[in-house]
Design an enzyme around this catalytic site. Structure first.
Site, mmCIF file in Angstrom:
data_model
loop_
_atom_site.group_PDB
_atom_site.id
_atom_site.type_symbol
_atom_site.label_atom_id
_atom_site.label_comp_id
_atom_site.label_asym_id
_atom_site.label_seq_id
_atom_site.Cartn_x
_atom_site.Cartn_y
_atom_site.Cartn_z
ATOM 1 N N CYS A 82 0.699 -1.187 -0.335
ATOM 2 C CA CYS A 82 -0.099 -0.119 0.066
ATOM 3 C C CYS A 82 0.736 1.270 0.193
ATOM 4 C CB CYS A 82 -0.439 0.276 1.481
ATOM 5 S SG CYS A 82 -1.883 -1.616 1.241
ATOM 6 N N ARG A 124 4.025 -0.438 -4.808
ATOM 7 C CA ARG A 124 3.340 -1.074 -3.241
ATOM 8 C C ARG A 124 2.193 -1.310 -3.394
ATOM 9 N NH1 ARG A 124 7.354 1.678 0.174
ATOM 10 N NH2 ARG A 124 6.169 0.772 1.190
ATOM 11 N N TRP A 160 -2.345 -2.410 -1.514
ATOM 12 C CA TRP A 160 -2.679 -4.325 -1.927
ATOM 13 C C TRP A 160 -3.172 -4.875 -0.981
ATOM 14 C CZ3 TRP A 160 -0.567 -8.835 1.048
ATOM 15 C CH2 TRP A 160 -0.516 -9.547 0.568
ATOM 16 N N ASN A 187 -2.089 2.051 5.752
ATOM 17 C CA ASN A 187 -1.091 1.103 5.373
ATOM 18 C C ASN A 187 -0.140 -0.498 6.315
ATOM 19 O OD1 ASN A 187 1.109 -0.641 3.298
ATOM 20 N ND2 ASN A 187 2.023 1.057 4.414
ATOM 21 N N GLY A 188 -0.832 -2.028 6.289
ATOM 22 C CA GLY A 188 -0.853 -2.616 7.170
ATOM 23 C C GLY A 188 -2.036 -2.960 7.840
ATOM 24 N N GLU A 215 16.690 -17.986 -8.532
ATOM 25 C CA GLU A 215 15.936 -17.130 -8.286
ATOM 26 C C GLU A 215 15.521 -16.868 -10.272
ATOM 27 O OE1 GLU A 215 15.700 -14.620 -7.692
ATOM 28 O OE2 GLU A 215 15.885 -12.367 -8.891
ATOM 29 N N LYS A 269 11.717 -15.261 -11.026
ATOM 30 C CA LYS A 269 11.813 -14.832 -12.080
ATOM 31 C C LYS A 269 10.539 -14.829 -13.231
ATOM 32 C CE LYS A 269 13.239 -11.087 -11.172
ATOM 33 N NZ LYS A 269 13.708 -12.379 -9.358
ATOM 34 N N GLU A 312 6.699 -15.389 -10.931
ATOM 35 C CA GLU A 312 5.880 -13.573 -11.501
ATOM 36 C C GLU A 312 6.294 -13.112 -12.058
ATOM 37 O OE1 GLU A 312 8.241 -11.226 -8.291
ATOM 38 O OE2 GLU A 312 10.365 -11.803 -9.542
ATOM 39 N N HIS A 332 16.355 -37.735 -6.742
ATOM 40 C CA HIS A 332 16.074 -38.024 -5.698
ATOM 41 C C HIS A 332 14.148 -37.903 -5.651
ATOM 42 C CE1 HIS A 332 19.509 -38.568 -4.246
ATOM 43 N NE2 HIS A 332 20.226 -38.053 -4.460
ATOM 44 N N LYS A 390 6.043 -4.419 -4.622
ATOM 45 C CA LYS A 390 7.019 -4.253 -4.158
ATOM 46 C C LYS A 390 7.658 -4.142 -2.981
ATOM 47 C CE LYS A 390 11.205 -2.857 -6.261
ATOM 48 N NZ LYS A 390 12.282 -4.240 -7.082
HETATM 49 O O1 M6R Z 1 12.947 -5.699 -0.177
HETATM 50 P P1 M6R Z 1 13.343 -6.744 -0.377
HETATM 51 O O2 M6R Z 1 15.068 -7.205 -0.781
HETATM 52 O O3 M6R Z 1 13.354 -7.287 1.003
HETATM 53 O O4 M6R Z 1 12.350 -7.928 -0.913
HETATM 54 C C1 M6R Z 1 12.339 -8.935 -0.723
HETATM 55 C C2 M6R Z 1 11.395 -10.141 -1.915
HETATM 56 O O5 M6R Z 1 9.888 -9.383 -1.342
HETATM 57 C C3 M6R Z 1 11.294 -9.498 -3.103
HETATM 58 O O6 M6R Z 1 13.327 -10.059 -3.482
HETATM 59 C C4 M6R Z 1 10.629 -10.371 -4.350
HETATM 60 O O7 M6R Z 1 11.090 -11.799 -4.292
HETATM 61 C C5 M6R Z 1 10.639 -10.286 -5.389
HETATM 62 N N1 M6R Z 1 9.260 -9.521 -5.802
HETATM 63 C C6 M6R Z 1 11.182 -10.937 -5.918
HETATM 64 O O8 M6R Z 1 11.697 -10.081 -7.767
#
Ligand code: M6R
Length: 612
Positions: free
Chosen positions: A2, A27, A74, A98-99, A485, A489, A492, A508, A607
């Site tokens: 948010c 956000r 959000w 927010n929260g 990673e 990617k 997401e 395994h 984010k």
């Molecule tokens: O701001 P941060 O690095 O603490 O965020 C951690 C994760 O929320 C962030 O890396 C998330 O996994 C991203 N969407 C990955 O692309």
């Protein structure tokens, strides 16, 4: 999550708030809304979905007041809908939040018993009811808000305005960030400085359980019990260009292409290009970094998401160079598993935003246990940065795309530096290894440029990927977290099911998944483990799996077994993860873009994850 913007000044609040919300849309983008003074009344406009829908609704609407609040959501409590969108209005009170309010059930019960009519499914509206109850008693906005604060449990930042007082705004926080922007004859309250950066460079960061009261041009700060406090004004020299797309189709693409520069900025201050020495200056510890790093017995990384995968790379780099045990924990697990933090432990948190709620809680917990803490963040003065004893900065510039890219590779570069520095402080790094390590790192920006110039091949490979039912991303050693990673990617951005595995784990279990509709994306540089990786791939290929491999130069063995072979420049084992990340980012990007998906703002994500 948010985004909040509050404004009191001489300009058009609608424009300032909507522009600010656009900067904060990363956000959350489930709904948006504004409440602005107009002819002595608060006028509220809200819309489900992204800010563009709010803008459509606002059209040419004009507001003649100078006070307003806005919110991009959000969703936590209550589905994404206009009914649940902020600002929430109860009586003459309007509020954005927010929260999460953890004691919302208890509050709701009390409100219903007192006859309140609750219109939304949110916990936020309940706070508006509480402020309204107080203001009916006190007729004083500051007092009403301060009294409400003591009734809330959870993590929240809240901004409140009152129709009867068109030049007043009160805000407080306990958890998610809230920052006061101090302008000339105007003031702002924002979740992130980006929302006010074009109007001021002077910011005050509220700490938890602090209240700010803005009345006319006067800004005053208070503790939760209402005592006045002094706050430091921070001057930022950031420019707003950092937050523009600069001709790229998406922020994410721009940020991928910024990686050579971002990595150079991250390592530049710590490496001497003449002597090839490593020296991290100004970590900020009370002791020298040599004293800190030579006095510790173990290192514990704590982070979430992409930052967690960076931490996993850090484990390989630091253990192998500095010969000190390194553990890596997911912040949301760490904080609740009653961790054993031994004496002389250095806890390193990694967070691009510096605001991730779980990581913030983890660093606080580590401090309670007497650990020395070091934060690696991109956003200076963020909550995690302010909490830590020592500080390292990714220096990537603003990262707008929800999927983290340049912050990840900048962090990997910093972890290379840190591994060398810790090894040096512990007298286990030879002069030759230091020189070689620094030279390898200094070569990374131009290697990244070279990899980016192969983008058309990554785009072609992405075409090949689109018809598969599932994806396994494989890697070994320091490249195993890179496989994780890569899979993240793809998930997401393209909403496709992908899993990352250590290549040696295939037999395994995951081997059972393999058939001709399963793509196997493998990070397989020519290193000590290449032969083992090739054997693992043979086993998958024999069962019909289709292989997309990322190797070094012309690796014929790998090439011959791959549907698609992507060739990378030769790099050291420590820096290969940086260059191997780029094809994975670009393949996920192109695949998602070809599918017509919203690359910068993938569904359901935000984010900055400021709730747990
Ligand atoms: O701001 P941060 O690095 O603490 O965020 C951690 C994760 O929320 C962030 O890396 C998330 O996994 C991203 N969407 C990955 O692309």
């Amino acid at each position: 999550m948010c985004g909040i913007v509050g404004y009191l000044g001489f300009q058009d609040p609608k424009k300032i708030i909507v522009d600010g919300l656009k900067k904060l849309e990363y956000r959350g983008y489930d709904s948006a809304g504004i409440a602005v003074m107009n002819d002595g009344k608060i006028k509220t406009v809200r819309a489900e979905g992204k800010i563009k829908f709010l803008e459509d609704k606002l059209g040419q609407e004009h507001f003649n007041g100078h006070l307003g609040i806005g919110h991009t959501r959000w969703a936590t409590h209550g589905a994404p809908s206009e009914r649940n969108a902020h600002p929430h209005r109860v009586g003459d009170i309007s509020l954005v939040h927010n929260g999460i309010i953890e004691n919302y059930l208890e509050i709701k019960k009390g409100l219903l018993a007192r006859g309140a009519i609750i219109k939304s499914d949110t916990d936020s509206e309940l706070v508006a009811h509480l402020v309204n109850e107080e203001i009916l008693r006190t007729n004083n906005l500051f007092e009403a808000v301060q009294k409400t604060l003591s009734k809330l449990v959870g993590a929240f930042s809240i901004v409140v305005i009152w129709e009867k007082s068109p030049d007043e705004l009160v805000a407080f926080k306990d958890g998610p960030p809230l920052i006061v922007g101090l302008g000339e004859k105007e003031n702002f309250i924002v979740s992130d400085v980006q929302a006010a950066l074009q109007y001021t460079k002077n910011f005050v960061y509220l700490e938890d359980r602090e209240i700010v009261h803005i009345k006319n041009k006067e800004v005053r700060y208070f503790s939760a019990d209402g005592k006045p406090i002094e706050k430091k004004v921070n001057h930022l020299d950031w420019t707003t260009e950092l937050t523009e797309k600069m001709g790229f189709k998406h922020y994410m693409l721009k940020e991928i292409y910024e990686q050579p520069r971002a990595v150079a900025a991250a390592i530049g201050p710590h490496l001497n290009p003449e002597t090839h020495e490593v020296e991290i200056k100004n970590l900020g510890f009370k002791k020298t970094s040599k004293e800190v790093f030579s006095g510790i017995d173990q290192i514990l990384f704590v982070a979430c998401g992409t930052s967690y995968y960076a931490a996993m790379v850090g484990k390989y780099l630091i253990e192998q160079n500095a010969r000190i045990p390194v553990e890596v924990d997911i912040a949301s697990e760490f904080r609740y598993r009653k961790p054993i933090i031994k004496k002389n432990t250095l806890v390193i948190t990694i967070s691009q935003s510096g605001e991730t709620a779980d990581t913030l809680a983890a660093i606080r917990l580590a401090k309670e246990h007497g650990a020395i803490t070091l934060s690696i963040t991109n956003v200076q003065k963020s909550s995690i940065d302010r909490e830590a004893d020592g500080h390292l900065y990714m220096s990537s510039g603003v990262e707008v795309g929800v999927a983290s890219t340049k912050a990840f590779t900048s962090t990997l570069a910093l972890l290379n530096v840190l591994a060398l520095e810790i090894a040096k402080a512990r007298s286990v790094l030879s002069k030759e290894d230091e020189i070689e390590g620094v030279k390898n790192l200094l070569a990374v920006p131009s290697q990244l440029e070279a990899v980016l110039s192969f983008d058309k091949y990554f785009s072609e490979a992405a075409q090949k990927l689109k018809d598969f039912k599932g994806f396994l991303y494989l890697g070994r050693g320091v490249n195993y977290p890179i496989a994780l990673e890569g899979a993240l990617k793809l998930k997401e951005l393209a909403y496709l099911h992908a899993e990352g595995y250590a290549a040696g784990e295939m037999k395994h279990g995951p081997l059972a998944l393999i058939d001709s509709r399963m793509a196997i994306v493998v990070v397989a540089p020519t290193d000590d483990l290449i032969e083992k990786t090739v054997s693992n791939l043979q086993e998958a290929k024999a069962r019909g799996g289709k292989i997309i491999s990322i190797g070094t130069g012309e690796n014929e063995a790998l090439k011959s077994m791959s549907e698609y072979y992507l060739s990378l420049p030769s790099a050291s084992w420590m820096t290969n993860p940086l260059i191997a990340t780029v094809p994975l980012q670009l393949m996920a990007y192109h695949l998602a873009d070809n599918l017509g998906l919203d690359v910068d703002q993938p569904r359901n994500l935000a984010k900055s994850v400021t709730v747990e």
